[in-house]
Write a protein that holds these residues in place. Sequence first.
Motif, PDB file in Angstrom:
ATOM      1  N   ALA A 109       0.831  -1.205   0.000  1.00 43.86           N
ATOM      2  CA  ALA A 109       0.000   0.000   0.000  1.00 43.86           C
ATOM      3  C   ALA A 109       0.865   1.254   0.000  1.00 43.86           C
ATOM      4  O   ALA A 109       0.550   2.242  -0.684  1.00 43.86           O
ATOM      5  N   GLY A 110       1.962   1.226   0.743  1.00 40.84           N
ATOM      6  CA  GLY A 110       2.872   2.360   0.776  1.00 40.84           C
ATOM      7  C   GLY A 110       3.547   2.589  -0.562  1.00 40.84           C
ATOM      8  O   GLY A 110       3.722   3.737  -0.995  1.00 40.84           O
ATOM      9  N   LEU A 111       3.924   1.490  -1.244  1.00 43.44           N
ATOM     10  CA  LEU A 111       4.523   1.618  -2.570  1.00 43.44           C
ATOM     11  C   LEU A 111       3.525   2.203  -3.563  1.00 43.44           C
ATOM     12  O   LEU A 111       3.875   3.066  -4.376  1.00 43.44           O
ATOM     13  N   THR A 112       2.278   1.750  -3.484  1.00 43.26           N
ATOM     14  CA  THR A 112       1.241   2.267  -4.382  1.00 43.26           C
ATOM     15  C   THR A 112       1.033   3.761  -4.172  1.00 43.26           C
ATOM     16  O   THR A 112       0.929   4.538  -5.131  1.00 43.26           O
ATOM     17  N   ALA A 113       0.991   4.168  -2.916  1.00 43.89           N
ATOM     18  CA  ALA A 113       0.796   5.587  -2.610  1.00 43.89           C
ATOM     19  C   ALA A 113       1.973   6.414  -3.103  1.00 43.89           C
ATOM     20  O   ALA A 113       1.792   7.479  -3.719  1.00 43.89           O
ATOM     21  N   LEU A 114       3.195   5.947  -2.867  1.00 40.80           N
ATOM     22  CA  LEU A 114       4.382   6.686  -3.295  1.00 40.80           C
ATOM     23  C   LEU A 114       4.448   6.763  -4.816  1.00 40.80           C
ATOM     24  O   LEU A 114       4.790   7.805  -5.383  1.00 40.80           O
ATOM     25  N   ARG A 115       4.105   5.675  -5.489  1.00 41.75           N
ATOM     26  CA  ARG A 115       4.093   5.659  -6.953  1.00 41.75           C
ATOM     27  C   ARG A 115       3.121   6.712  -7.488  1.00 41.75           C
ATOM     28  O   ARG A 115       3.449   7.479  -8.395  1.00 41.75           O
ATOM     29  N   GLY A 116       1.934   6.754  -6.918  1.00 39.79           N
ATOM     30  CA  GLY A 116       0.939   7.709  -7.384  1.00 39.79           C
ATOM     31  C   GLY A 116       1.348   9.150  -7.159  1.00 39.79           C
ATOM     32  O   GLY A 116       1.010  10.034  -7.951  1.00 39.79           O
ATOM     33  N   GLU A 117       2.096   9.394  -6.079  1.00 38.86           N
ATOM     34  CA  GLU A 117       2.494  10.760  -5.735  1.00 38.86           C
ATOM     35  C   GLU A 117       3.678  11.266  -6.549  1.00 38.86           C
ATOM     36  O   GLU A 117       3.807  12.479  -6.766  1.00 38.86           O
ATOM     37  N   THR A 118       4.554  10.351  -6.984  1.00 40.54           N
ATOM     38  CA  THR A 118       5.845  10.811  -7.513  1.00 40.54           C
ATOM     39  C   THR A 118       6.167  10.369  -8.929  1.00 40.54           C
ATOM     40  O   THR A 118       7.069  10.937  -9.552  1.00 40.54           O
ATOM     41  N   ILE A 119       5.454   9.378  -9.477  1.00 45.08           N
ATOM     42  CA  ILE A 119       5.859   8.775 -10.749  1.00 45.08           C
ATOM     43  C   ILE A 119       4.703   8.770 -11.735  1.00 45.08           C
ATOM     44  O   ILE A 119       3.582   8.389 -11.397  1.00 45.08           O
ATOM     45  N   GLY A 120       4.983   9.206 -12.968  1.00 40.52           N
ATOM     46  CA  GLY A 120       4.039   9.078 -14.067  1.00 40.52           C
ATOM     47  C   GLY A 120       4.580   8.088 -15.085  1.00 40.52           C
ATOM     48  O   GLY A 120       5.804   7.896 -15.189  1.00 40.52           O
ATOM     49  N   PHE A 121       3.686   7.451 -15.821  1.00 37.36           N
ATOM     50  CA  PHE A 121       4.086   6.425 -16.781  1.00 37.36           C
ATOM     51  C   PHE A 121       3.525   6.731 -18.168  1.00 37.36           C
ATOM     52  O   PHE A 121       2.367   7.120 -18.314  1.00 37.36           O
ATOM     53  N   VAL A 122       4.377   6.520 -19.179  1.00 41.13           N
ATOM     54  CA  VAL A 122       3.940   6.537 -20.580  1.00 41.13           C
ATOM     55  C   VAL A 122       4.496   5.267 -21.211  1.00 41.13           C
ATOM     56  O   VAL A 122       5.697   4.989 -21.114  1.00 41.13           O
ATOM     57  N   PHE A 123       3.609   4.490 -21.856  1.00 40.42           N
ATOM     58  CA  PHE A 123       4.010   3.207 -22.414  1.00 40.42           C
ATOM     59  C   PHE A 123       3.980   3.254 -23.938  1.00 40.42           C
ATOM     60  O   PHE A 123       3.381   4.136 -24.550  1.00 40.42           O
ATOM     61  N   GLN A 124       4.629   2.250 -24.556  1.00 42.96           N
ATOM     62  CA  GLN A 124       4.600   2.149 -26.017  1.00 42.96           C
ATOM     63  C   GLN A 124       3.165   1.989 -26.500  1.00 42.96           C
ATOM     64  O   GLN A 124       2.739   2.651 -27.444  1.00 42.96           O
ATOM     65  N   ASN A 125       2.422   1.091 -25.862  1.00 42.10           N
ATOM     66  CA  ASN A 125       0.994   0.981 -26.094  1.00 42.10           C
ATOM     67  C   ASN A 125       0.323   1.836 -25.025  1.00 42.10           C
ATOM     68  O   ASN A 125       0.457   1.566 -23.836  1.00 42.10           O
ATOM     69  N   HIS A 126      -0.410   2.832 -25.441  1.00 42.69           N
ATOM     70  CA  HIS A 126      -0.810   3.925 -24.555  1.00 42.69           C
ATOM     71  C   HIS A 126      -1.627   3.496 -23.339  1.00 42.69           C
ATOM     72  O   HIS A 126      -1.642   4.176 -22.326  1.00 42.69           O
ATOM     73  N   HIS A 127      -2.306   2.332 -23.397  1.00 40.70           N
ATOM     74  CA  HIS A 127      -3.116   1.840 -22.279  1.00 40.70           C
ATOM     75  C   HIS A 127      -4.184   2.843 -21.839  1.00 40.70           C
ATOM     76  O   HIS A 127      -4.517   2.919 -20.654  1.00 40.70           O
ATOM     77  N   LEU A 128      -4.706   3.592 -22.784  1.00 44.51           N
ATOM     78  CA  LEU A 128      -5.837   4.452 -22.481  1.00 44.51           C
ATOM     79  C   LEU A 128      -7.119   3.613 -22.461  1.00 44.51           C
ATOM     80  O   LEU A 128      -7.173   2.511 -23.014  1.00 44.51           O
ATOM     81  N   ILE A 129      -8.150   4.140 -21.822  1.00 54.54           N
ATOM     82  CA  ILE A 129      -9.452   3.478 -21.822  1.00 54.54           C
ATOM     83  C   ILE A 129     -10.198   3.986 -23.040  1.00 54.54           C
ATOM     84  O   ILE A 129     -10.654   5.132 -23.092  1.00 54.54           O
ATOM     85  N   THR A 130     -10.309   3.127 -24.051  1.00 56.35           N
ATOM     86  CA  THR A 130     -10.758   3.600 -25.361  1.00 56.35           C
ATOM     87  C   THR A 130     -12.224   4.029 -25.366  1.00 56.35           C
ATOM     88  O   THR A 130     -12.627   4.803 -26.228  1.00 56.35           O
ATOM     89  N   ALA A 131     -13.009   3.545 -24.431  1.00 62.84           N
ATOM     90  CA  ALA A 131     -14.419   3.954 -24.371  1.00 62.84           C
ATOM     91  C   ALA A 131     -14.584   5.325 -23.725  1.00 62.84           C
ATOM     92  O   ALA A 131     -15.676   5.893 -23.751  1.00 62.84           O
ATOM     93  N   PHE A 132     -13.512   5.866 -23.141  1.00 66.10           N
ATOM     94  CA  PHE A 132     -13.561   7.153 -22.461  1.00 66.10           C
ATOM     95  C   PHE A 132     -13.060   8.253 -23.390  1.00 66.10           C
ATOM     96  O   PHE A 132     -12.337   8.012 -24.352  1.00 66.10           O
TER      97      PHE A 132
END
Length: 233
Positions: A80-103
């Motif tokens: 849980a602590g890793l998840t919280a720290l990841r959300g606060e400090t790290i952004g991700f961009v992937f080769q496959n964008h992983h967007l929600i296509t219906a949104f």
Amino acid sequence: MADPILELIGVRKSYNQGTPVETEVLHGIDLAMAPGEFCALIGPSGSGKSTLLNIIGLLDRPTGGKLLIGERDTAALDDAGLTALRGETIGFVFQNHHLITAFTALENVMMPILVGRGFPNGEMAQRADRLLEQVGLAAWRNAKVNNLSGGQQQRVAIARALARQPAIVLADEPTGNLDTKAAESVFELMREINRREGTSFLIVTHNLSLADRCDRTIEVVDGKILSDRKAAA
């Protein structure tokens, strides 16, 4: 170097640990990044780049050594602590964008903020709107992302990565699926954000011409850092 935003000290990673087929894929990685750096991570397939990126992104834990984010020793954190720290400090961009296509584009950019806060509000929409404007997609805010081009989808992905104002963005082959013109546009966008906002970027790429335009290039071969060089002034 200014106080690093992340630091790896003797980081090792093994799979199938404790079994006859245990395999070590990272062999004592020492690496630090300062705020505002714009770095490329290169190396052949199978060199350990993706494993290293997953560890830096707190998606996997090292089996040896230390990973510090800011001054926080991540080994002391539970999941849980890793998840919280990841959300606060790290952004991700992937080769496959992983967007929600219906949104829509706007809804996709709002998702990390919604996950962080638990409920939508007007402030979220305003921030998402500002980010879409920054990446040149204000006119497409209400477009479903499956109706956008590949380059536009990656721009939405970059805006999403910036939604919670991370200190560092990890980009895994962000231009790999794009044609030359779109790849150049996406690269220049990341560079502009780095210069304007001071956001650090670590970009995994096989495109050596793009890597050469980064401030620093880190080459990983066989689970070790072979070279770590800064661009000529």
